[in-house]
Design an enzyme around this catalytic site. Structure first.
Site, PDB file in Angstrom:
ATOM      1  NE  ARG A  17     -53.762  58.946  -0.404  1.00  0.00           N
ATOM      2  CZ  ARG A  17     -54.302  59.621   0.595  1.00  0.00           C
ATOM      3  NH1 ARG A  17     -55.314  59.130   1.289  1.00  0.00           N
ATOM      4  NH2 ARG A  17     -53.857  60.823   0.911  1.00  0.00           N
ATOM      5  CG  ASP A  18     -57.438  61.970   0.088  1.00  0.00           C
ATOM      6  OD1 ASP A  18     -58.422  61.465   0.613  1.00  0.00           O
ATOM      7  OD2 ASP A  18     -56.735  62.837   0.652  1.00  0.00           O
ATOM      8  CG  HIS A 209     -53.465  66.452   2.203  1.00  0.00           C
ATOM      9  ND1 HIS A 209     -53.217  65.560   1.191  1.00  0.00           N
ATOM     10  CD2 HIS A 209     -54.679  66.087   2.703  1.00  0.00           C
ATOM     11  CE1 HIS A 209     -54.218  64.701   1.085  1.00  0.00           C
ATOM     12  NE2 HIS A 209     -55.117  65.000   1.990  1.00  0.00           N
ATOM     13  CG  HIS A 211     -59.687  66.763   2.916  1.00  0.00           C
ATOM     14  ND1 HIS A 211     -60.322  65.787   2.189  1.00  0.00           N
ATOM     15  CD2 HIS A 211     -58.422  66.325   3.111  1.00  0.00           C
ATOM     16  CE1 HIS A 211     -59.477  64.790   1.966  1.00  0.00           C
ATOM     17  NE2 HIS A 211     -58.316  65.082   2.517  1.00  0.00           N
ATOM     18  CB  CYS A 242     -59.935  59.971   5.907  1.00  0.00           C
ATOM     19  SG  CYS A 242     -59.424  58.625   6.993  1.00  0.00           S
ATOM     20  CG  ASN A 251     -58.231  65.626  -1.154  1.00  0.00           C
ATOM     21  OD1 ASN A 251     -58.964  64.653  -1.119  1.00  0.00           O
ATOM     22  ND2 ASN A 251     -57.012  65.616  -0.663  1.00  0.00           N
TER      23      ASN A 251
END
Ligand code: COA
Ligand code: ZN
Length: 319
Positions: A17-18, A209, A211, A242, A251
């Protein structure tokens, strides 16, 4: 600092996903499915599979429904999808997704850039999603993006964040993720916010979460651990970012995180060798270098063969 750490740490994988959302090239659906199935056997707590978002906003995840329908969901891993609105929730319900990750930003400007909604509009969507999913067994995780800083507005106040956590809980969300969308967090800030959230909601399941945009990713994990946090998102190879935040980068890297936690004597239940293998495979999939470091250097206990010249010196009795 390291005397009373949580002993069991849950690690959530977000690479498909990310990681894939901002890749320059679309990753083929079958490749995504194979990677998810391979990762699911490695002891991860959750895998954030994809996003049910507008395919125009995130074209790389336009195959979200196909991916979710094709993966083998037969492991204890929880398979999660990111959802911004009711339309995304309806798609997730159709596919029997067990948990959705509802995302909005703490800052109005980043929420407008990312979700094209005000924070109030996002909260309205989440309230309606809670109604839509009541009685279905679907779990709702709420993420607060830009919790440690917004690229447009700078740092939010703690009061603002705690107010939004309240708003999430009032709407019936089950668990919380505090996200550092563009790597603006610093360890002291992390510890202070995590302590405040845990003091006010001691029973709330909390994930961090991070980064690694400014090289502080694992330092921030240590600060969160010291505040009693026991669940972290991370991305294989350190891929991620993002698409709607200028300067966003990867991340924290899953294998680097698991390596660190394991070396600290903490249990993750995650197979590090398996992760390293998949990370090697990922570099081939995206066809560019990955920021993760343990894949390149090897685990710290892994020694290298002695150079021939040194063996020769030893044989010659020079040592
Ligand atoms: N899934 C699929 N399509 C969706 C959707 C969803 N969850 N939500 C909206 N759409 C579609 C609509 O059907 C409409 O399609 P059409 O133009 O073909 O009729 C189009 O998207 C616009 O819908 P609208 O409700 O006006 O949305 P918007 O343009 O204001 O965008 C979001 C709002 C939330 C859908 C969009 O900003 C988005 O998907 N953002 C996600 C960003 C993201 O994933 N960021 C990274 C992760 S944090
Ligand atoms: Zn992220």
């Amino acid at each position: 600092m390291f005397t009373e750490l949580p002993q069991r740490i849950r690690v959530n994988e977000v690479v498909t996903r990310d990681g894939f959302q901002s890749e320059p090239e679309f990753v083929p659906t079958t490749t995504k499915v194979e990677l998810i199935n391979a990762l699911a056997g490695l002891g991860l707590n959750k895998i954030e599979v994809t996003s049910f978002v507008s395919p125009r906003a995130v074209p790389n995840l336009r195959d979200a429904a196909e991916v979710f329908a094709a993966i083998t969901r037969d492991t204890p891993t929880r398979y999660v999808a990111l959802v911004p609105n009711q339309q995304g929730c309806a798609r997730a319900l159709e596919l029997g997704v067990e948990e959705i990750n509802l995302v909005m930003s703490v800052s109005e400007s980043h929420n407008l850039a990312n979700m094209r909604m005000t924070c109030e509009q996002s909260l309205q969507q989440f309230g309606q999603i809670a109604d839509m999913t009541a009685g279905t067994g679907m779990r709702l995780n709420g993420s607060l993006a830009t919790s440690f800083g917004c690229p447009f507005e700078g740092q939010p106040t703690q009061e603002r964040i705690l107010g939004l956590v309240d708003a999430y809980l009032e709407r019936g969300l089950h668990s919380l993720t505090l996200a550092d969308t563009t790597g603006m967090a610093a360890p002291n800030q992390v510890q202070s916010l995590c302590q405040a959230v845990r003091a006010r909601w001691p029973e709330l399941e909390l994930t961090l979460h991070f980064h690694n945009t400014r090289g502080l990713g694992l330092a921030n994990v240590l600060a969160a651990l010291a505040a009693g946090v026991d669940q972290f998102d991370a991305s294989l190879g350190g891929l991620g970012g993002c698409p709607f935040a200028p300067g966003a980068t990867g991340n924290i890297c899953t294998e680097d995180l698991v390596h660190m936690l394991t070396e600290m004597g903490l249990q993750t239940g995650v197979d590090l060798d398996g992760l390293l293998l998949q990370s090697e495979r990922l570099a081939g999939i995206v066809n560019h270098d990955l920021p993760g470091q343990v894949r390149k250097a090897g685990p710290r206990r892994q020694t290298r063969p002695l150079p021939h010249s040194v063996k020769q010196l030893m044989q010659d009795g020079r040592t």
